[in-house]
Scaffold this active site. Structure first.
Site, short mmCIF file in Angstrom:
data_model
loop_
_atom_site.label_atom_id
_atom_site.label_comp_id
_atom_site.label_asym_id
_atom_site.label_seq_id
_atom_site.Cartn_x
_atom_site.Cartn_y
_atom_site.Cartn_z
N GLY A 26 0.88 -1.23 -0.02
CA GLY A 26 0.02 0.05 -0.09
C GLY A 26 1.01 1.14 0.03
N HIS A 108 5.26 1.51 12.63
CA HIS A 108 4.29 2.20 13.51
C HIS A 108 4.34 1.09 14.80
CE1 HIS A 108 1.53 4.61 15.85
NE2 HIS A 108 0.49 3.84 15.26
P1 NAD Z 1 -2.25 0.86 3.29
O1 NAD Z 1 -3.71 0.88 3.77
O2 NAD Z 1 -2.05 2.08 2.46
O3 NAD Z 1 -1.64 -0.58 2.66
C1 NAD Z 1 -1.89 -1.67 3.30
C2 NAD Z 1 -1.64 -3.00 2.51
O4 NAD Z 1 -1.90 -4.22 3.15
C3 NAD Z 1 -2.28 -2.69 1.06
O5 NAD Z 1 -1.66 -3.07 0.09
C4 NAD Z 1 -3.50 -3.76 1.27
O6 NAD Z 1 -3.81 -4.52 -0.08
C5 NAD Z 1 -2.92 -4.80 1.98
N1 NAD Z 1 -3.91 -5.57 3.03
C6 NAD Z 1 -4.99 -4.93 3.31
N2 NAD Z 1 -5.77 -5.95 4.16
C7 NAD Z 1 -4.82 -6.96 4.36
C8 NAD Z 1 -5.16 -8.23 4.75
N3 NAD Z 1 -6.10 -8.66 5.47
N4 NAD Z 1 -4.08 -9.12 4.44
C9 NAD Z 1 -3.15 -8.81 3.70
N5 NAD Z 1 -2.94 -7.85 3.17
C10 NAD Z 1 -3.92 -7.00 3.24
O7 NAD Z 1 -1.35 0.92 4.87
P2 NAD Z 1 -0.27 2.12 5.08
O8 NAD Z 1 -0.79 3.30 5.29
O9 NAD Z 1 1.06 1.91 4.10
O10 NAD Z 1 0.31 1.73 6.63
C11 NAD Z 1 1.33 0.38 6.76
C12 NAD Z 1 1.81 0.62 8.12
O11 NAD Z 1 2.82 1.97 7.82
C13 NAD Z 1 1.00 1.17 9.24
O12 NAD Z 1 1.61 0.32 10.62
C14 NAD Z 1 1.07 2.51 9.41
O13 NAD Z 1 0.84 2.93 10.74
C15 NAD Z 1 2.48 2.76 8.96
N6 NAD Z 1 2.42 4.20 8.62
C16 NAD Z 1 1.83 4.70 7.55
C17 NAD Z 1 2.17 6.09 6.99
C18 NAD Z 1 1.41 6.57 5.92
O14 NAD Z 1 1.42 7.83 5.92
N7 NAD Z 1 0.35 5.95 5.44
C19 NAD Z 1 3.23 6.58 7.65
C20 NAD Z 1 4.17 6.07 8.68
C21 NAD Z 1 3.76 4.71 9.15
#
Ligand code: NAD
Ligand code: MG
Length: 331
Positions: A26, A108
């Site tokens: 993601g 996180h």
């Molecule tokens: P996201 O929602 O963008 O991506 C998640 C991915 O996981 C997607 O590819 C989705 O298809 C997949 N997914 C969803 N449900 C699933 C399941 N049941 N089984 C397998 N795969 C599944 O997530 P993100 O925003 O990239 O966040 C990921 C981590 O990074 C989290 O811990 C978040 O707190 C951390 N984080 C995010 C940001 C941000 O700006 N988005 C910044 C810093 C840290």
């Protein structure tokens, strides 16, 4: 000022004969996977069967496996799934492959800090948390820069956990901008507080309440939208560039005087007391429990709130305004 670490402080050679699995593709996942690959690290992506991201990752030249295979193959496993699904995927498909000497990584601290994931003592557990959304982590890397990161060690089984965390941060471009050491507890609590009280919760509520006040008094919705939402970006850009001082230098004296005399009436002692309460709920685990239970229940409240918020008049007006002003479409 706390110490920042840069490229020269991190040794990417540590990953020379190692495989890093990125679980999830993601916002963060695609950026970490592509940046590590471009940094010369051996990367595989772990996705669930039927994931829509699979063709995307493969088209970008990445090797994709199911989560189970990726976790079995890799030495370093970075979990970049939504926080609320990590526990289940971890338990079923990752934990069985956490043999001695491997490293488990997060962006996180939520699941580790609140005890949702309890890794075996024989693996390293570290965090590298970019302080920016994934598309910026990727874009800045491609431009030769990076997004600053926080890093933290929860468990050091190999004696190399800290070096591994710093190497990982270098691989995604973080040490180009600078990385700062923290703990899982500090990152988790400040991150949750920031998004609830200031960045997401506080700011959305401020924008909506200002908009509603003007509408209620009979002013045109388009004007209310510009004043209370659109101009936020112009002001925030100045603040980020040069602090509050730079913003106050470029606004009118009228605006500056209004700022000093009225701001503290909007965000007042009652707001401060509420912020302290919100922080307590984070520290005590009350917020975490609520979020975990809400997800276990199938997100009934979350879904309802999303629907209600999407129907707010400011969203309708915003769609119209943005469609009519072509210059707003260019980002
Ligand atoms: P996201 O929602 O963008 O991506 C998640 C991915 O996981 C997607 O590819 C989705 O298809 C997949 N997914 C969803 N449900 C699933 C399941 N049941 N089984 C397998 N795969 C599944 O997530 P993100 O925003 O990239 O966040 C990921 C981590 O990074 C989290 O811990 C978040 O707190 C951390 N984080 C995010 C940001 C941000 O700006 N988005 C910044 C810093 C840290
Ligand atoms: Mg956050």
């Amino acid at each position: 000022m706390a110490r920042m670490y840069y490229d020269e402080d991190a040794n990417l050679d540590l990953f020379k004969d190692k495989t890093v699995a990125i679980i999830g593709y993601g916002s963060q996942g695609h950026a970490h996977a592509l940046n590590l690959k471009d940094s010369g690290v051996n990367v595989i992506v772990g996705l669930y069967a039927g994931s829509k991201s699979k063709p995307k990752a493969e088209a970008a030249g990445l090797t994709v496996k199911n989560v189970d295979d990726a976790a079995r193959t890799a030495d370093v496993i970075m979990i970049l799934l939504p926080d609320e699904v990590q526990k289940q995927v971890y338990t079923n498909e990752i934990a069985p492959h956490l043999t001695q000497g491997k490293a488990l990584a997060f962006a996180h601290g939520f699941n580790i800090h609140f005890g949702q994931i309890v890794p075996p003592e024989t693996v390293d557990v570290f965090m590298v948390a970019p302080k920016g959304p994934g598309h910026l982590v990727r874009r800045t890397y491609e431009q030769g820069q990076g997004v600053p990161c926080l890093f933290a060690i929860y468990q050091d089984a190999s004696g190399q956990a800290r070096d591994r965390a710093m190497a990982y941060a270098r691989g995604i471009g973080g040490t180009r901008a600078g990385i700062l050491e923290t703990s899982f507890r500090e990152e988790t609590e400040t991150d949750l507080f920031g998004e609830q009280a200031v960045l997401c919760g506080g700011l959305s509520a401020l924008i909506k309440t200002g908009f509603e006040t003007l509408i209620e008094a009979g002013y045109q919705p388009e004007l209310a939208y510009f004043e209370c939402l659109h101009e936020v970006k112009l002001i925030v850009d100045l603040i980020v560039e040069g602090g509050l001082e730079k913003m106050r230098d470029s606004i009118s004296n009228t605006a500056e005087y209004g700022d000093y005399t009225r701001g503290n009436r909007v965000v007042n002692e009652q707001t401060r007391a509420e912020m302290r309460q919100i922080l307590k709920e984070i520290q005590s685990g009350q917020f975490a429990r609520e979020f975990v239970l809400e997800n276990q229940a199938g997100k009934p409240g979350f879904t309802a709130m999303r629907r209600q918020e999407a129907a707010h008049p400011i969203e309708e007006v915003g769609k119209d305004v943005r469609a009519h002003f072509s210059w707003l479409k260019q980002k």
